[in-house]
Design an enzyme around this catalytic site. Structure first.
Site, PDB file in Angstrom:
ATOM      1  N   PRO A   2       0.832  -1.212   0.000  1.00  0.00           N
ATOM      2  CA  PRO A   2       0.000   0.000   0.000  1.00  0.00           C
ATOM      3  C   PRO A   2       0.864   1.259   0.000  1.00  0.00           C
ATOM      4  CG  PRO A   2      -0.102  -1.093   2.136  1.00  0.00           C
ATOM      5  CD  PRO A   2       0.653  -2.003   1.215  1.00  0.00           C
ATOM      6  N   GLU A   3       0.531   2.194  -0.861  1.00  0.00           N
ATOM      7  CA  GLU A   3       1.220   3.474  -0.857  1.00  0.00           C
ATOM      8  C   GLU A   3       0.313   4.498  -0.159  1.00  0.00           C
ATOM      9  OE1 GLU A   3       4.098   4.640  -3.519  1.00  0.00           O
ATOM     10  OE2 GLU A   3       3.890   2.957  -4.873  1.00  0.00           O
TER      11      GLU A   3
END
Ligand code: ZN
Length: 273
Positions: A2-3
């Site tokens: 996840p960014e």
């Protein structure tokens, strides 16, 4: 992994679901994730009401009606889900179970266990070792053209590597660095100081790629809270990322892939210079 937009989407979903909830019981189903859980985590959180859920870089910060803040990081595969009641049986990777006073259950699941959960006093967050070296948030005013111009001055490393440096700006991960440099027309290999003249384009592009990702995440918010057994992370439409050999969306010449600091970079050598 996840960014920042995914983490912000998780934050919004969790805040919607959990703000005001009271934690009745915390069960740790193992001793650690990437680091050990604090020994007193259950004692400190049980009976507390969740006041808000903030985000700093890719960390979630749960504020309570006490002096403690729960810091959580999703690592590679971490995810929260909120269930209306306890599942019949927990999955192997459900590591932390928060029973709420209204009967709901918040679960933290993390197959690869690169996530973390720890506690910090509210007044000590800024100086906590996880946060003390972090640069500005990319979507806040402190990440300005003036700031970026001076942050890039004298940096000889390639601009893409520098944009991914969390001390320069947080949350511009590998995907968004490639995408923002494409929109800015900047060659990812260019020494950062020489790219500083396009600081405005880069600030605008970082706002755009993160903003677009957030907008698409907002529409899939429900997935983060109700879907079990799926990643829940949304797919983005990328201009260059993952498109090596495919035609550039702007000039139709093939997108190139190179390695920079151990990461894949995608760019168009005709459009970015
Ligand atoms: Zn091109």
């Amino acid at each position: 992994m996840p960014e920042l937009p995914e983490v912000e989407t998780v934050r919004r979903g969790l805040e919607q679901a959990l703000k005001g909830a009271i934690i009745k019981k915390v069960t740790l189903r193992r001793r650690d994730l990437r680091i050990p859980f604090p020994a007193d985590i259950a004692k400190k959180l049980e009976g507390r009401r969740i006041k808000s859920i903030r985000r700093r870089a890719k960390y979630l910060l749960f504020d309570f009606d006490s002096d403690d803040v729960l810091i959580a990081h999703l690592g590679m595969t971490g995810r929260f889900s909120v269930e209306t009641k306890a599942p019949k049986r927990f999955s192997k990777h459900d590591h932390v179970v928060f029973e709420l006073s209204d009967g709901r259950i918040a679960l933290y699941n993390d197959a690869r266990r690169f996530g973390l959960m720890t506690l910090c006093k509210a007044s000590k967050i800024a100086e906590h070792e996880l946060f003390v070296h972090l640069g500005p948030e990319p979507l806040e005013d402190s990440f300005s053209v003036k700031y970026l111009t001076s942050a890039l001055a004298k940096r000889k490393a390639p601009i893409k590597t520098v944009l991914m440096d969390q001390e320069v700006v947080v949350g511009v991960g590998n995907i968004y660095a490639s995408e923002a440099l494409f929109l800015s027309g900047v060659d990812p290999r260019k020494p950062a100081a020489k790219a500083a003249g396009k600081a405005k384009q880069m600030v605008d592009s970082i706002h755009k790629v993160l903003g677009d990702a957030l907008a698409s995440g907002g529409s899939s918010l429900k997935d983060f809270l109700h879907v079990s057994g799926e990643s829940g992370y949304f797919q983005h439409q990328f201009n260059v990322y993952g498109r090596n050999g495919k035609p550039c969306v702007s000039c139709s010449k093939p997108v190139e892939m190179i390695r920079q600091a151990g990461r894949s970079t995608f760019y168009c050598k005709h459009c970015q210079n």
